[in-house]
Design a protein around this motif. Structure first.
Motif, PDB file in Angstrom:
ATOM      1  N   PRO A 193       0.837  -1.203   0.000  1.00 14.55           N
ATOM      2  CA  PRO A 193       0.000   0.000   0.000  1.00 14.55           C
ATOM      3  C   PRO A 193       0.870   1.250   0.000  1.00 14.55           C
ATOM      4  O   PRO A 193       1.927   1.268   0.624  1.00 14.55           O
ATOM      5  N   ILE A 194       0.437   2.278  -0.717  1.00 18.45           N
ATOM      6  CA  ILE A 194       1.163   3.550  -0.674  1.00 18.45           C
ATOM      7  C   ILE A 194       0.341   4.507   0.189  1.00 18.45           C
ATOM      8  O   ILE A 194      -0.824   4.780  -0.103  1.00 18.45           O
ATOM      9  N   ASN A 195       0.953   4.979   1.274  1.00 14.40           N
ATOM     10  CA  ASN A 195       0.248   5.868   2.191  1.00 14.40           C
ATOM     11  C   ASN A 195       0.079   7.241   1.547  1.00 14.40           C
ATOM     12  O   ASN A 195       0.801   7.602   0.612  1.00 14.40           O
ATOM     13  N   THR A 196      -0.883   7.998   2.070  1.00  8.86           N
ATOM     14  CA  THR A 196      -1.228   9.269   1.432  1.00  8.86           C
ATOM     15  C   THR A 196      -0.036  10.219   1.363  1.00  8.86           C
ATOM     16  O   THR A 196       0.184  10.857   0.333  1.00  8.86           O
ATOM     17  N   GLU A 197       0.751  10.301   2.430  1.00  9.64           N
ATOM     18  CA  GLU A 197       1.885  11.229   2.433  1.00  9.64           C
ATOM     19  C   GLU A 197       2.857  10.907   1.293  1.00  9.64           C
ATOM     20  O   GLU A 197       3.282  11.793   0.543  1.00  9.64           O
ATOM     21  N   ALA A 235     -10.463  11.155 -16.122  1.00 13.93           N
ATOM     22  CA  ALA A 235     -11.172  10.536 -14.993  1.00 13.93           C
ATOM     23  C   ALA A 235     -10.354  10.746 -13.729  1.00 13.93           C
ATOM     24  O   ALA A 235      -9.126  10.859 -13.783  1.00 13.93           O
ATOM     25  N   GLU A 236     -11.020  10.786 -12.585  1.00 12.84           N
ATOM     26  CA  GLU A 236     -10.308  11.108 -11.342  1.00 12.84           C
ATOM     27  C   GLU A 236      -9.383   9.972 -10.897  1.00 12.84           C
ATOM     28  O   GLU A 236      -9.599   8.804 -11.249  1.00 12.84           O
ATOM     29  N   ILE A 237      -8.341  10.346 -10.145  1.00 13.86           N
ATOM     30  CA  ILE A 237      -7.475   9.365  -9.505  1.00 13.86           C
ATOM     31  C   ILE A 237      -7.475   9.681  -8.016  1.00 13.86           C
ATOM     32  O   ILE A 237      -7.188  10.808  -7.609  1.00 13.86           O
ATOM     33  N   VAL A 238      -7.840   8.706  -7.210  1.00  9.05           N
ATOM     34  CA  VAL A 238      -7.899   8.920  -5.761  1.00  9.05           C
ATOM     35  C   VAL A 238      -6.574   8.454  -5.148  1.00  9.05           C
ATOM     36  O   VAL A 238      -6.158   7.315  -5.372  1.00  9.05           O
ATOM     37  N   PRO A 239      -5.893   9.336  -4.382  1.00  9.32           N
ATOM     38  CA  PRO A 239      -4.615   8.944  -3.786  1.00  9.32           C
ATOM     39  C   PRO A 239      -4.725   7.654  -2.984  1.00  9.32           C
ATOM     40  O   PRO A 239      -5.698   7.459  -2.248  1.00  9.32           O
ATOM     41  N   GLY A 240      -3.735   6.772  -3.165  1.00 11.17           N
ATOM     42  CA  GLY A 240      -3.672   5.564  -2.353  1.00 11.17           C
ATOM     43  C   GLY A 240      -4.691   4.505  -2.693  1.00 11.17           C
ATOM     44  O   GLY A 240      -4.916   3.577  -1.938  1.00 11.17           O
ATOM     45  N   MET A 241      -5.306   4.635  -3.854  1.00  8.38           N
ATOM     46  CA  MET A 241      -6.291   3.628  -4.255  1.00  8.38           C
ATOM     47  C   MET A 241      -5.902   3.024  -5.590  1.00  8.38           C
ATOM     48  O   MET A 241      -5.565   3.746  -6.528  1.00  8.38           O
TER      49      MET A 241
END
Ligand code: WTA
Length: 691
Positions: A427-431, A470-476
């Protein structure tokens, strides 16, 4: 052109003559070149219709846009994959059946009656059209000393290795173990195996002699390929010595090819073959073997929750097609781009996105031999500037490490070549995501968080491909790739149909890139992946599906942990710890670590009469794990305890251990089934003292 009534059959007359040319000698090259050129024009034409987005979809009739294409890939998978396979791969014998799969029985076969050669698809067809295009840029450990290999040179090198392997008795169906750092000869060795029909088994060159020996024995290899020494982060590793130690317990090994990465001579035994010297005696033309789609291309060992590492088996056509297609669409790869995947070839990411995917697409692919901080934390971005990398693909653990050194190491270098940034393995954390996006990519490069596994062969869930803008949501990881149908299961094994929900991540349909079996243990393959949720492939991961229907991976549901993006079974570490004469038993868990993602925490119960100081024992246990498995598996923290929390039936309650280490004492849960509840209090106290 569409043939007959079958909308999926894109049988272009030009394309088939081009395909045929691949199997004929040089005199056909000119014809091939012309056809390739016209095909490129089709690929380059831009626009928002489906045909431009995915040229092989031209015959799908009325399907337009990414979402419609996705639906089509699920509702008429046969047509979708047939068109892709015909368009993207060169076949020496066309397939008639697209798939023969039954997930409930673990049977997965794609394009079974077709024949092709993977090395021809990765090399010869590009040599016919653009022999001087750079195939590999070897970013050597020594900064600024990169070496380029054109497609022609890589084909020649591959042919020499192929001929050498053949001359020394390696046959179709054999399995060659490759224990090498990421370098051109390692890639040529993989492709040479593919050329002559042998399977390869690449073992990460950070693995110990024992771990290597276990993999050689399980794969029953008679041939091993290695180098005298490895060089990484300025440090030299004695790879040949490790192989010498390993093969002592591998009776099947008859020969070891030794290439020279450094000048340093090594002791050669009767079994050893000086690789480059012998290659010089070989011809640069090597007849490719015609391989059935379902013949084995490679084994790759990975960790499971129990038992020994398992040798996952990938086969020829389906794997290559899936690697090529995902490489093209997830990273928006365009002809002529320089693709920089920094994974080691010893992992599946190196297989699919350093070697097979990019080469199948005729890309220039970077082989990164060094580390993110050698000689300084600017290494990646200096490389991006020097090699003009267009897509950069790396692991969150490195991003987390680099962000601590500050933006100046990034800003020093020109990153204007970058178009897409990829993340893989954990997983890549938001920071980390935000920093990657804002600082590294200057806010203008999409970040694709790609979820997949050794088992899946290629990326299954990623933000791209998507509709434009299209949108990209961080960490998803967000969107399933073409042909991928994720489902979430509840605790009772029922499919969760609503959004905004979490469950066990499974796949409801087979796809061409998925592993076919576990080497020598099909039963284990079925039990691990197909028994937990009959009729579905179980990934071992949990996931959340958002209100919008996007997927986010929540982590493993089993006893596999992920240390710096490297997968390891806690049982494997316990096995090694328990072998130490002072140890009575142990329990290993993963705990959250700010850079590594997860780190290893070992609880150890010593035998009664042991009176060696704990600090000394701790040091010894750490080094035993490094020696027996690999450095990354070594525990960061070792807590000696009098006893482990167990159920009355003797099962270790890892849930409790995890909660103690996470300092989440309020949710220790029901302790009434514990054999001896005082064990927990002792452990809590010991844990606080250790910190
Ligand atoms: C984890 C690596 C979160 C996951 C390609 C999976 C991820 C395991 C991601 C496979 C991601 C991989 N987000 N977790 N983007 N990618 N994983 O076989 O737990 O080395 O099951 O393949 O890594 O590891 P493997």
């Amino acid at each position: 052109q569409t043939v007959g009534n079958d909308p999926g059959r894109v049988a272009c007359a030009e394309l088939s003559s081009w395909v045929n040319a691949m199997w004929l000698p040089a005199k056909c090259a000119a014809a091939g070149r012309g056809v390739w050129a016209s095909r490129l024009c089709v690929l380059r034409r831009s626009g928002s219709n489906t045909a431009a987005f995915m040229p092989e979809a031209a015959g799908f009739g009325g399907v337009s846009g990414r979402a419609a294409l996705q639906d089509f890939s699920l509702s008429d998978g046969d047509s979708f994959w047939a068109a892709a396979a015909r368009h993207r791969l060169s076949w020496s014998r066309p397939f008639r059946t697209v798939r023969d799969c039954d997930l409930s029985r673990g049977r997965i076969k794609w394009f079974e009656d077709g024949e092709l050669n993977v090395s021809v698809n990765c090399l010869d067809r590009h040599v016919h059209t653009c022999p001087e295009r750079v195939a590999l840029i070897w970013e050597r450990d020594e900064r600024g000393s990169e070496v380029r290999y054109t497609y022609r040179e890589l084909l020649e090198m591959t042919c020499r290795v192929g001929n050498l392997l053949r001359r020394r008795g390696v046959k179709k169906g054999d399995c060659v173990t490759i224990y090498m750092p990421t370098c051109p000869l390692a890639v040529a060795s993989m492709l040479a195996c593919a050329r002559i029909g042998a399977a390869h088994n690449v073992v990460f060159a950070g693995f110990s002699a024992e771990a290597l020996a276990e993999r050689i024995r399980d794969a029953q290899s008679s041939t091993v390929i290695t180098v005298n020494q490895g060089v990484r982060g300025g440090k030299v590793t004695e790879l040949k010595k490790t192989v010498d130690a390993a093969v002592q317990s591998c009776p099947t090994v008859q020969q070891v090819f030794v290439a020279m990465r450094t000048e340093k001579p090594v002791t050669m035994t009767a079994r050893d073959v000086a690789m480059e010297e012998e290659m010089l005696k070989e011809d640069v033309v090597c007849e490719p073997a015609a391989m059935s789609s379902e013949d084995i291309l490679f084994l790759l060992y990975t960790s499971g929750s129990t038992g020994k590492p398992k040798g996952l088996v990938h086969t020829q056509a389906g794997y290559l097609l899936y690697a090529a297609l995902t490489h093209r669409y997830v990273f928006s790869y365009q002809d002529g781009d320089v693709f920089g995947c920094v994974a080691d070839i010893g992992w599946i990411t190196g297989h699919s996105y350093t070697v097979y995917g990019p080469l199948a697409n005729g890309a220039t692919t970077v082989l990164f031999e060094s580390t993110p901080v050698y000689p300084d934390p600017g290494r990646y971005w200096d490389m991006v500037e020097r090699l003009k990398i267009n897509q950069f693909y790396g692991a969150p653990t490195a991003i987390r490490l680099l962000l601590r050194y500050g933006d100046q190491w990034v800003n020093k270098y020109d990153r204007s070549s970058l178009k897409t940034l990829g993340s893989v393995g954990e997983p890549i954390n938001t920071e980390a995501w935000e920093w990657y996006h804002r600082v590294v990519g200057e806010g203008r490069c999409p970040v694709v968080d790609t979820w997949w596994q050794t088992e899946t062969g290629g990326i299954c869930i990623a933000p791209k491909p998507s509709e434009p803008d299209a949108e990209i949501v961080p960490g998803m990881a967000m969107r399933p790739f073409f042909g991928i149908k994720p489902v979430l299961m509840d605790a009772e094994g029922k499919v969760l149909t609503t959004n905004n929900t979490s469950g066990a991540l499974c796949m409801a349909q087979p796809w061409p890139g998925m592993a076919r079996t576990i080497h020598n243990d099909h039963q284990r393959f079925i039990e691990t992946y197909f028994r937990p949720y009959p009729g579905y492939f179980f990934t071992g991961d949990g996931a959340y599906r958002s209100k919008e229907g996007y997927y986010q991976i929540t982590g493993r549901l089993d006893d596999v942990i992920n240390v710096s993006g490297h997968r390891i079974g806690t049982a494997e570490i316990e096995d090694v710890v328990n072998q130490c004469p002072a140890v009575a038993e142990s329990a290993v868990i993963g705990y959250s670590h700010s850079i590594k993602g997860e780190a290893v925490y070992a609880f150890v119960v010593l035998k009664k009469d042991v009176n060696v100081p704990e600090a000394e024992l701790s040091k010894e246990l750490k080094s035993i794990v490094s020696e027996k498995i690999a450095k990354y598996a070594s525990p960061d923290l070792i807590q000696f305890v009098k006893r482990l929390p167990k159920t009355r039936s003797g099962k270790i309650m890892r849930r409790v251990l995890r909660k103690v280490v996470e300092s989440d004492l309020d949710s220790l849960g029901d302790l009434s089934t514990l054999d001896d509840p005082t064990a927990v209090q002792e452990i809590i106290q010991g844990h606080q003292e250790l910190l």
